[in-house]
Enzyme design. Structure first.
Site, mmCIF file in Angstrom:
data_model
loop_
_atom_site.group_PDB
_atom_site.id
_atom_site.type_symbol
_atom_site.label_atom_id
_atom_site.label_comp_id
_atom_site.label_asym_id
_atom_site.label_seq_id
_atom_site.Cartn_x
_atom_site.Cartn_y
_atom_site.Cartn_z
ATOM 1 N N LYS A 10 0.838 -1.202 0.000
ATOM 2 C CA LYS A 10 0.000 0.000 0.000
ATOM 3 C C LYS A 10 0.883 1.267 0.000
ATOM 4 O O LYS A 10 2.089 1.204 0.268
ATOM 5 C CB LYS A 10 -0.948 -0.049 1.195
ATOM 6 C CG LYS A 10 -1.985 -1.200 1.084
ATOM 7 C CD LYS A 10 -3.034 -1.132 2.184
ATOM 8 C CE LYS A 10 -4.049 -2.263 2.043
ATOM 9 N NZ LYS A 10 -5.143 -2.166 3.033
ATOM 10 N N TYR A 50 -11.671 -3.219 -4.516
ATOM 11 C CA TYR A 50 -12.348 -3.257 -3.215
ATOM 12 C C TYR A 50 -13.864 -3.169 -3.338
ATOM 13 O O TYR A 50 -14.528 -2.760 -2.385
ATOM 14 C CB TYR A 50 -11.825 -2.117 -2.336
ATOM 15 C CG TYR A 50 -10.428 -2.338 -1.797
ATOM 16 C CD1 TYR A 50 -10.149 -3.397 -0.926
ATOM 17 C CD2 TYR A 50 -9.389 -1.472 -2.125
ATOM 18 C CE1 TYR A 50 -8.879 -3.584 -0.409
ATOM 19 C CE2 TYR A 50 -8.116 -1.653 -1.606
ATOM 20 C CZ TYR A 50 -7.865 -2.717 -0.744
ATOM 21 O OH TYR A 50 -6.613 -2.905 -0.217
ATOM 22 N N ARG A 103 1.704 -6.506 9.114
ATOM 23 C CA ARG A 103 0.885 -5.436 9.700
ATOM 24 C C ARG A 103 1.246 -5.175 11.159
ATOM 25 O O ARG A 103 1.224 -4.022 11.615
ATOM 26 C CB ARG A 103 -0.591 -5.782 9.549
ATOM 27 C CG ARG A 103 -1.069 -5.602 8.100
ATOM 28 C CD ARG A 103 -2.377 -6.281 7.865
ATOM 29 N NE ARG A 103 -2.992 -5.910 6.590
ATOM 30 C CZ ARG A 103 -4.065 -6.501 6.089
ATOM 31 N NH1 ARG A 103 -4.640 -7.493 6.755
ATOM 32 N NH2 ARG A 103 -4.562 -6.109 4.939
ATOM 33 N N ASN A 113 -2.476 0.072 6.672
ATOM 34 C CA ASN A 113 -2.005 -1.194 7.239
ATOM 35 C C ASN A 113 -1.064 -1.963 6.318
ATOM 36 O O ASN A 113 -1.048 -3.196 6.313
ATOM 37 C CB ASN A 113 -3.199 -2.044 7.689
ATOM 38 C CG ASN A 113 -4.099 -2.425 6.539
ATOM 39 O OD1 ASN A 113 -3.889 -1.999 5.401
ATOM 40 N ND2 ASN A 113 -5.103 -3.236 6.821
ATOM 41 N N HIS A 116 -1.920 -5.456 1.189
ATOM 42 C CA HIS A 116 -3.148 -6.152 0.826
ATOM 43 C C HIS A 116 -2.751 -7.526 0.319
ATOM 44 O O HIS A 116 -1.746 -7.658 -0.380
ATOM 45 C CB HIS A 116 -3.881 -5.404 -0.306
ATOM 46 C CG HIS A 116 -4.927 -6.250 -0.984
ATOM 47 N ND1 HIS A 116 -6.207 -6.381 -0.490
ATOM 48 C CD2 HIS A 116 -4.866 -7.040 -2.087
ATOM 49 C CE1 HIS A 116 -6.891 -7.205 -1.281
ATOM 50 N NE2 HIS A 116 -6.102 -7.617 -2.260
ATOM 51 N N GLU A 127 -8.046 -10.701 -8.895
ATOM 52 C CA GLU A 127 -7.171 -9.560 -8.612
ATOM 53 C C GLU A 127 -5.889 -9.612 -9.444
ATOM 54 O O GLU A 127 -5.403 -8.561 -9.891
ATOM 55 C CB GLU A 127 -6.853 -9.512 -7.108
ATOM 56 C CG GLU A 127 -8.103 -9.198 -6.283
ATOM 57 C CD GLU A 127 -7.879 -9.290 -4.784
ATOM 58 O OE1 GLU A 127 -6.710 -9.343 -4.342
ATOM 59 O OE2 GLU A 127 -8.884 -9.307 -4.043
HETATM 60 N N1 LIG Z 1 -10.485 2.092 9.207
HETATM 61 C C1 LIG Z 1 -10.851 0.842 8.946
HETATM 62 N N2 LIG Z 1 -10.414 0.290 7.794
HETATM 63 C C2 LIG Z 1 -10.787 -0.977 7.530
HETATM 64 C C3 LIG Z 1 -11.622 -1.722 8.397
HETATM 65 N N3 LIG Z 1 -11.835 -2.931 7.863
HETATM 66 C C4 LIG Z 1 -11.146 -2.925 6.714
HETATM 67 N N4 LIG Z 1 -10.503 -1.758 6.505
HETATM 68 C C5 LIG Z 1 -9.633 -1.381 5.371
HETATM 69 O O1 LIG Z 1 -10.131 -1.989 4.178
HETATM 70 C C6 LIG Z 1 -9.198 -2.975 3.710
HETATM 71 C C7 LIG Z 1 -9.976 -4.153 3.154
HETATM 72 O O2 LIG Z 1 -10.735 -4.727 4.202
HETATM 73 P P1 LIG Z 1 -10.795 -6.306 4.420
HETATM 74 O O3 LIG Z 1 -10.858 -6.999 3.087
HETATM 75 O O4 LIG Z 1 -11.895 -6.573 5.387
HETATM 76 O O5 LIG Z 1 -9.405 -6.607 5.164
HETATM 77 P P2 LIG Z 1 -8.081 -7.352 4.659
HETATM 78 O O6 LIG Z 1 -8.502 -8.455 3.732
HETATM 79 O O7 LIG Z 1 -7.456 -7.834 5.929
HETATM 80 O O8 LIG Z 1 -7.235 -6.298 3.977
HETATM 81 C C8 LIG Z 1 -8.322 -3.277 4.920
HETATM 82 O O9 LIG Z 1 -7.042 -3.776 4.589
HETATM 83 C C9 LIG Z 1 -8.231 -1.906 5.579
HETATM 84 O O10 LIG Z 1 -7.305 -1.067 4.890
HETATM 85 C C10 LIG Z 1 -12.081 -1.089 9.597
HETATM 86 O O11 LIG Z 1 -12.826 -1.660 10.397
HETATM 87 N N5 LIG Z 1 -11.661 0.192 9.815
HETATM 88 MG MG LIG Z 2 -9.734 -8.353 2.032
#
Ligand SMILES: Nc1nc2c(ncn2[C@@H]2O[C@H](COP(=O)(O)OP(=O)(O)O)[C@@H](O)[C@H]2O)c(=O)[nH]1
Ligand SMILES: [Mg+2]
Length: 140
Positions: A10, A50, A103, A113, A116, A127
């Site tokens: 990222k 996303y 992370r 974070n 991805h 993807e």
């Molecule tokens: N601020 C915030 N960002 C989030 C949260 N959940 C997800 N994100 C962001 O959205 C991205 C995609 O979400 P997700 O697919 O659920 O998580 P990942 O697969 O662990 O990356 C995450 O990597 C974070 O950058 C949350 O609860 N709060």
């Molecule tokens: Mg994800």
């Protein structure tokens, strides 16, 4: 089973000069890089990556972070790469991520974070296809 997955470093990782260290961890874990590009994602590309999160409260923050600077997209290949890269990335929230994970080490908060990584076989294929043509992926 040898698998390919899509990993993205990222904008925080690129801007902070952590690219080498994060890639080192991926290679240390025994994975090969089968494709790699540096890109600045458009809103449309970010939305496509996303799209399942479109209705989530964090979506706007997510898109503005991802479009804020350069990212590096990587096709990572190796044994159980999809699951193993999820483990190496750690929990979404750096406060909950294992200290040894990417992370847990480099993440700043829930949005910023570091990395991805695709969450399953279908998304890994989808993807990879968003960023790489078949002729851009090296065969080992
Ligand atoms: N601020 C915030 N960002 C989030 C949260 N959940 C997800 N994100 C962001 O959205 C991205 C995609 O979400 P997700 O697919 O659920 O998580 P990942 O697969 O662990 O990356 C995450 O990597 C974070 O950058 C949350 O609860 N709060
Ligand atoms: Mg994800």
């Amino acid at each position: 089973m040898s698998e390919r997955t899509l990993v993205m470093l990222k904008p925080d990782t690129v801007a902070r000069g952590l690219v080498g260290r994060v890639i080192q961890r991926i290679e240390d874990r025994g994975f090969r890089i089968a494709g790699l590009k540096i890109l600045r994602l458009t809103y449309e590309q970010t939305f496509e990556l996303y799209r399942i999160h479109e209705k989530k409260p964090f979506f706007n923050d997510l898109v503005s972070h991802i479009t804020s600077g350069a990212v590096i997209v990587i096709v990572v290949e190796g044994l159980n790469a999809i699951t193993a890269m999820r483990q190496l990335a750690g929990s979404t929230n750096p406060l909950e991520a294992d200290l040894g994970s990417v992370r847990g080490t480099f993440g700043l908060n829930g949005t910023i974070n570091a990395i991805h990584t695709a969450d399953g076989l279908e998304n890994a294929k989808r993807e990879i296809g968003l960023f790489f043509g078949l002729d851009e992926i090296v065969k080992y």
